[in-house]
Design a protein around this motif. Structure first.
Motif, PDB file in Angstrom:
ATOM      1  N   ARG A  90       0.831  -1.209   0.000  1.00  0.00           N
ATOM      2  CA  ARG A  90       0.000   0.000   0.000  1.00  0.00           C
ATOM      3  C   ARG A  90       0.868   1.263   0.000  1.00  0.00           C
ATOM      4  NH1 ARG A  90      -2.640   1.195   5.502  1.00  0.00           N
ATOM      5  NH2 ARG A  90      -0.422   1.490   5.835  1.00  0.00           N
ATOM      6  N   ASP A  91       1.910   1.273   0.860  1.00  0.00           N
ATOM      7  CA  ASP A  91       2.760   2.465   0.950  1.00  0.00           C
ATOM      8  C   ASP A  91       3.530   2.709  -0.343  1.00  0.00           C
ATOM      9  OD1 ASP A  91       1.828   2.814   3.440  1.00  0.00           O
ATOM     10  OD2 ASP A  91       3.626   2.123   4.484  1.00  0.00           O
ATOM     11  N   GLN A  92       3.949   1.626  -0.995  1.00  0.00           N
ATOM     12  CA  GLN A  92       4.665   1.805  -2.257  1.00  0.00           C
ATOM     13  C   GLN A  92       3.762   2.451  -3.295  1.00  0.00           C
ATOM     14  OE1 GLN A  92       7.975   1.368  -3.027  1.00  0.00           O
ATOM     15  NE2 GLN A  92       8.022   1.181  -0.813  1.00  0.00           N
ATOM     16  N   PHE A  93       2.512   2.027  -3.341  1.00  0.00           N
ATOM     17  CA  PHE A  93       1.592   2.580  -4.334  1.00  0.00           C
ATOM     18  C   PHE A  93       1.193   4.009  -3.975  1.00  0.00           C
ATOM     19  CE2 PHE A  93       0.942  -1.756  -5.868  1.00  0.00           C
ATOM     20  CZ  PHE A  93       0.841  -1.526  -7.225  1.00  0.00           C
ATOM     21  N   LEU A  94       0.887   4.247  -2.696  1.00  0.00           N
ATOM     22  CA  LEU A  94       0.307   5.536  -2.327  1.00  0.00           C
ATOM     23  C   LEU A  94       1.341   6.544  -1.860  1.00  0.00           C
ATOM     24  CD1 LEU A  94      -3.006   4.394  -0.633  1.00  0.00           C
ATOM     25  CD2 LEU A  94      -2.646   5.268  -2.932  1.00  0.00           C
ATOM     26  N   THR A  95       2.115   6.210  -0.828  1.00  0.00           N
ATOM     27  CA  THR A  95       3.030   7.197  -0.257  1.00  0.00           C
ATOM     28  C   THR A  95       4.265   7.398  -1.125  1.00  0.00           C
ATOM     29  OG1 THR A  95       2.309   6.273   1.832  1.00  0.00           O
ATOM     30  CG2 THR A  95       4.007   7.950   1.918  1.00  0.00           C
ATOM     31  N   SER A  96       4.929   6.292  -1.462  1.00  0.00           N
ATOM     32  CA  SER A  96       6.184   6.427  -2.203  1.00  0.00           C
ATOM     33  C   SER A  96       5.951   6.600  -3.696  1.00  0.00           C
ATOM     34  CB  SER A  96       7.061   5.203  -1.973  1.00  0.00           C
ATOM     35  OG  SER A  96       7.190   4.937  -0.612  1.00  0.00           O
ATOM     36  N   ARG A  97       4.743   6.282  -4.162  1.00  0.00           N
ATOM     37  CA  ARG A  97       4.410   6.344  -5.585  1.00  0.00           C
ATOM     38  C   ARG A  97       5.411   5.571  -6.421  1.00  0.00           C
ATOM     39  NH1 ARG A  97       3.288  11.262  -3.622  1.00  0.00           N
ATOM     40  NH2 ARG A  97       5.204  12.239  -4.307  1.00  0.00           N
ATOM     41  N   ASN A  98       5.895   4.446  -5.881  1.00  0.00           N
ATOM     42  CA  ASN A  98       6.792   3.582  -6.624  1.00  0.00           C
ATOM     43  C   ASN A  98       5.971   2.397  -7.129  1.00  0.00           C
ATOM     44  OD1 ASN A  98       8.821   2.002  -7.626  1.00  0.00           O
ATOM     45  ND2 ASN A  98      10.197   2.320  -5.886  1.00  0.00           N
ATOM     46  N   LEU A  99       5.266   2.613  -8.231  1.00  0.00           N
ATOM     47  CA  LEU A  99       4.369   1.584  -8.753  1.00  0.00           C
ATOM     48  C   LEU A  99       5.094   0.276  -9.092  1.00  0.00           C
ATOM     49  CD1 LEU A  99       2.358   3.867  -8.689  1.00  0.00           C
ATOM     50  CD2 LEU A  99       1.635   3.307 -10.999  1.00  0.00           C
ATOM     51  N   PRO A 100       6.266   0.336  -9.758  1.00  0.00           N
ATOM     52  CA  PRO A 100       6.955  -0.923 -10.075  1.00  0.00           C
ATOM     53  C   PRO A 100       7.298  -1.743  -8.837  1.00  0.00           C
ATOM     54  CG  PRO A 100       7.833   0.844 -11.402  1.00  0.00           C
ATOM     55  CD  PRO A 100       6.919   1.487 -10.400  1.00  0.00           C
ATOM     56  N   MET A 101       7.799  -1.063  -7.773  1.00  0.00           N
ATOM     57  CA  MET A 101       8.185  -1.800  -6.566  1.00  0.00           C
ATOM     58  C   MET A 101       6.953  -2.400  -5.882  1.00  0.00           C
ATOM     59  SD  MET A 101      10.870  -2.675  -5.070  1.00  0.00           S
ATOM     60  CE  MET A 101      10.666  -3.972  -3.868  1.00  0.00           C
ATOM     61  N   GLY A 102       5.889  -1.601  -5.809  1.00  0.00           N
ATOM     62  CA  GLY A 102       4.654  -2.108  -5.216  1.00  0.00           C
ATOM     63  C   GLY A 102       4.116  -3.301  -5.994  1.00  0.00           C
ATOM     64  N   SER A 103       4.190  -3.215  -7.320  1.00  0.00           N
ATOM     65  CA  SER A 103       3.715  -4.307  -8.158  1.00  0.00           C
ATOM     66  C   SER A 103       4.548  -5.562  -7.919  1.00  0.00           C
ATOM     67  CB  SER A 103       3.786  -3.933  -9.637  1.00  0.00           C
ATOM     68  OG  SER A 103       3.085  -2.747  -9.874  1.00  0.00           O
ATOM     69  N   ALA A 104       5.893  -5.376  -7.845  1.00  0.00           N
ATOM     70  CA  ALA A 104       6.766  -6.533  -7.638  1.00  0.00           C
ATOM     71  C   ALA A 104       6.439  -7.213  -6.311  1.00  0.00           C
ATOM     72  CB  ALA A 104       8.230  -6.105  -7.678  1.00  0.00           C
ATOM     73  N   ALA A 105       6.234  -6.406  -5.256  1.00  0.00           N
ATOM     74  CA  ALA A 105       5.906  -6.986  -3.953  1.00  0.00           C
ATOM     75  C   ALA A 105       4.566  -7.712  -4.018  1.00  0.00           C
ATOM     76  CB  ALA A 105       5.872  -5.902  -2.887  1.00  0.00           C
ATOM     77  N   SER A 106       3.635  -7.122  -4.757  1.00  0.00           N
ATOM     78  CA  SER A 106       2.309  -7.722  -4.868  1.00  0.00           C
ATOM     79  C   SER A 106       2.369  -9.039  -5.641  1.00  0.00           C
ATOM     80  CB  SER A 106       1.371  -6.727  -5.560  1.00  0.00           C
ATOM     81  OG  SER A 106       0.147  -7.318  -5.806  1.00  0.00           O
TER      82      SER A 106
END
Lengths: 347, 285
Positions: free
Chosen positions: B241-257
Motif C-alpha cells: 500500500r505504501d509503495q503505491f500511495l506514499t512512495s508512488r513507486n508503482l513498479p516496486m509495489g507491483s513486484a511486492a504484490s
C-alpha cells in the motif's frame, strides 16, 4: 510507447472502478474535495447567488486525488491538495495558474499562509483550512511539567506510553525538529541523525495511529501523543486533562489549499467560487461548521470568541510562528525517508 | 436439453469474462509494471528490469516478507488448535444442536471484518469490556495491557479467521465413518491411537484446506496488525500500500504484490499435492 503508457494507466484506473465524470455543461463547476470538507449550505448559497451548479466529488487521501488528476487529467475544476502535494503537483505541471484579478478577496488571507515554499506568491493555490500536528499530554497521567517540549518525549516516564502518527514524514519531522533542523531538511547527514535519535524513542512508542489517535489518549492507553489539533480539540472537550502544547523546538503545520488542476474546463466559474469562499463571513461559516481553523484573517471577527481564543484551534502568533509547513521533497530524499521509516519499524 | 446447454455456456462465458477482466487483466498489468522502472515524471518508465524483484531480498524488505509469513503461519496454527476440537464437538453433536452451533459460527460473517476489528478495540482497551470485567471479578487489580500487543493481533486474526478453519474441518469430521473408530477400539487401539491413526489422517484434507483458508487471508490482513497491534511493524500488505500511495513507486509495489501472489500460488500447489497424496493413501488403505 508514451501513448501505450497512458493507455495502460487508464486501464489501471478503469479496473480500479474509477471513471472520470462526464464533461461539464454550461455554468457548471466540478469540485473534487476531501470528504466532509465543505458545508452543503455554502454550496447551495453559491448556486443561489450565481446560478452555477456545483458538482462535488470526494476523496479521502491526497494520493487518491493525485492519481486521478495525474492519470485521467480532466473532469475537475477545483481540487484541495495539502501543502506538499501543492508543491508536487505544481512541479509536475499539474496545476493551472490563478488569475488574481478575479480573486479580490485573496487579500483576506493572513500573511502566515501566503507565499510559502510550496507555492511562492500563491500563483497556484488559495489557502482553505489549516491546523497543526503537535503534542497532546494527559496531565492526569503525567503531571503538568513532565512534557513541555519535544525533547521531553524521550523521558523514561513515557516508556510504552507514547503515540506517534503513522506517517513517515511527520515522524522523521519530529526527529529533525528536536535536533534543531528544518522539517523539510534534505541533508542526508541530518536525516541520519534524526533517524538515530528516533530509534532511541522507539521503546517509548506504544502505537502509531493517524486514523483516530484521540481514542488511545481518551482510553488511557497512552499518556502522550503527537496528534493533529482537530483530534486534540475533541479529546480536550471530553477530558480537560488532555492538554495540547506547542513545543519550543517547533512542530509541523498542515494547510489544504484550493487549486485548479490542469484540464479544468470551467475556469471562470472556478474563480467565482474561490472568491466566494474567500469572503470573510463565508470563510467563518465554513470554519465553524467543519471545525477546522481558517487561514482567512478577516473571518476571525465573525467567529465566536470561545473558538477564536481557544489555543488548540487558533494558536497565538508567537506559537504559530514556530510551526513549519511540510513541503514536497525531492526523489532521493523521499527514498531516504522511506528507508529510515522501514528501519524505525524494524523490531 | 439444448437450452440448458446454452444456459451453461452463457454462465461459463460470463464467469470467464469476469475473471479475465477483473482478475487476470489487473494481475497482468501488475506483472508488466513490476518489470519496468520507476519514473520521475511519469509513473513508470518503459525500461525492462528485474531490479524490483532483486530489491525484495534487501534485508529491510526481506524481513517484512518473513515477518508476514511468520504471522500468518502462527495465526494458522492457533486457528487449527482452537478450531479442531470445536469442529469435532459440532460434528458429533445431535443434529439440531449442530445446526444451531453452525449458525453461531457463521453469524460474525454478517458484519464487516474491519468493523469487527474496531469492535475488538472496545473489548481489549485499558478501560474496555474485558478489563472492566476482570477488575470487577477481582481476578486482576490492574487493567491488563492487551491493546497494541502481539497478543491482541493474534486475538484479532484468530477471531476473524476461525470460521474458515472450522467449516472445512467440520465437513471432513462429519464424513468420518464412526465405525472405523469402533473397529479400531475393538482391535485394542487406545483413544489416542485411534485419533492419531484413524481420525487425523482421514480428516487431513479438512486440516489442509482450513489451514489454507486461514493462511492466505492472514497474509493480506494488515489492518488487524495496524488497528490492534499499533502499526509498530510493517507487513507485506502495508508495504505494498505504501509503495503505491506514499512512495508512488508503482513498479516496486507491483513486484511486492506479484511476490505475494506467487507465495500464495506456491501454497495452493502444496495444498493440491498434499490432497492428492492423501487421496492416494486412502486408496491404498
Amino acid at each position: 510507447m508514451m501513448k501505450n503508457l497512458h493507455l495502460l494507466a487508464l486501464t489501471v484506473l478503469f479496473c480500479l472502478g474509477l471513471a472520470a465524470p462526464l464533461a461539464a455543461a454550461d455554468r457548471e463547476l466540478y469540485v473534487y474535495i476531501w470528504s466532509e470538507y465543505i458545508p452543503e449550505q455554502v454550496v447551495a448559497d453559491f448556486t443561489k447567488e450565481t446560478g452555477i451548479k456545483v458538482n462535488i466529488s470526494t476523496y479521502d487521501s491526497n494520493e487518491a486525488m493525485y492519481a486521478k488528476i495525474k492519470l485521467v487529467g480532466k473532469g475537475y475544476d477545483l481540487i484541495v491538495p495539502s501543502s506538499y502535494f501543492v508543491g508536487l503537483m505544481r512541479d509536475q505541471g499539474l496545476l493551472l495558474p490563478l488569475d488574481k484579478k478575479q480573486l479580490p478577496n485573496m487579500k483576506n488571507i493572513g500573511p502566515k499562509f501566503i507565499n510559502q515554499s510550496f507555492d511562492p506568491d500563491n500563483s497556484y493555490s488559495v489557502p482553505y483550512m489549516w491546523g497543526s500536528t503537535s503534542i497532546a499530554v494527559n496531565t492526569d497521567m503525567l503531571g503538568k511539567d513532565t512534557v513541555r517540549d519535544l525533547a521531553d518525549l524521550w523521558k523514561p516516564e513515557l516508556k510504552g506510553k507514547l503515540l506517534l502518527p503513522n506517517d513517515s514524514r511527520e515522524v522523521i519531522g519530529i526527529g529533525l525538529k528536536v535536533l534543531g533542523y528544518p522539517i523539510n531538511d534534505s541533508d542526508p547527514a541530518h536525516l541520519e541523525q534524526a533517524y538515530l535519535k528516533l530509534k532511541e524513542l522507539m521503546p517509548s512508542v506504544r502505537t502509531f495511529d493517524s486514523d483516530s489517535p484521540k481514542q488511545a489518549l481518551l482510553s488511557g492507553e497512552v499518556a502522550a501523543g503527537v496528534i493533529w489539533n482537530g483530534e486534540a480539540f475533541i479529546a480536550n472537550g471530553e477530558n480537560p486533562a488532555i492538554a495540547y502544547l506547542y513545543p519550543k523546538e517547533g512542530f509541523s503545520l498542515w494547510l489544504d489549499s484550493f487549486c485548479i488542476p490542469k484540464g479544468a474546463a470551467n475556469l471562470a466559474e472556478a474563480h467565482l467560487f474561490l472568491d466566494y469562499i474567500l469572503r470573510p463571513e463565508v470563510a467563518a461559516v465554513i470554519s465553524q461548521e467543519m471545525g477546522y481553523s481558517s487561514p482567512n484573517a478577516a473571518a476571525l471577527e465573525h467567529l465566536p470568541a470561545e473558538v477564536r481564543s481557544n489555543p488548540i484551534v487558533y494558536p497565538t502568533d508567537a506559537d504559530a510562528a514556530r510551526g513549519e509547513f511540510l513541503d514536497n521533497l525531492d526523489d532521493a530524499t523521499n527514498q531516504l525517508v522511506e528507508q529510515y521509516w522501514l528501519k524505525l519499524k524494524e523490531k | 436439453m439444448r437450452s440448458s446447454n446454452l444456459f451453461r455456456r452463457l454462465v461459463i462465458t460470463g464467469i470467464v469474462c469476469w475473471l479475465a477482466v477483473f482478475a487476470l487483466l489487473p494481475n497482468l498489468l501488475l506483472l508488466v509494471v513490476s518489470l519496468l522502472e520507476r519514473g520521475t515524471v511519469n509513473p513508470v518508465e518503459p525500461v525492462v528490469t528485474l531490479a524490483n524483484y532483486g530489491r525484495l531480498f534487501e534485508t529491510a524488505i526481506f524481513r517484512i516478507v518473513v515477518d508476514s509469513l511468520a504471522m500468518a503461519g502462527m495465526a494458522m496454527v492457533l486457528c487449527l488448535l482452537a478450531g479442531y476440537p470445536l469442529a469435532y464437538i459440532i460434528a458429533r453433536a445431535p443434529a439440531r444442536t449442530r445446526q444451531l452451533m453452525l449458525i453461531l459460527v457463521m453469524i460474525p460473517f454478517w458484519t464487516n471484518s474491519l468493523i469487527r476489528t474496531y469492535a475488538l478495540v472496545a473489548v481489549l482497551k485499558a478501560n474496555g469490556v474485558l478489563n472492566m470485567f476482570l477488575l470487577w471479578t477481582g481476578l486482576t487489580s490492574q487493567p491488563l495491557q492487551l491493546m497494541y500487543t502481539q497478543t491482541a493481533v493474534f486475538i484479532g486474526l484468530v477471531y476473524t479467521l476461525l470460521p474458515f478453519m472450522i467449516l472445512p474441518l467440520y465437513a471432513s469430521i462429519l464424513r468420518l465413518d464412526a465405525r472405523l473408530l469402533e473397529a479400531a477400539r475393538d482391535l485394542g487401539a487406545s483413544r489416542f491411537q485411534a485419533f492419531r491413526r484413524i481420525t487425523l489422517p482421514l480428516t487431513l484434507p479438512g486440516i489442509v484446506s482450513g489451514s489454507m483458508l486461514v493462511f492466505l487471508p492472514a497474509l493480506g490482513m494488515f489492518y488487524v496488525s495496524d488497528v490492534l497491534g499499533g502499526a509498530r511493524s510493517i507487513l507485506l500488505g502495508n508495504y505494498i500500500r505504501d509503495q503505491f500511495l506514499t512512495s508512488r513507486n508503482l513498479p516496486m509495489g507491483s513486484a511486492a504484490s506479484i511476490a505475494m501472489t506467487a507465495i500464495m500460488g506456491l501454497m495452493l500447489l502444496v495444498y493440491y499435492y498434499s490432497i492428492r497424496s492423501s487421496g492416494r493413501q486412502e486408496d491404498v488403505a
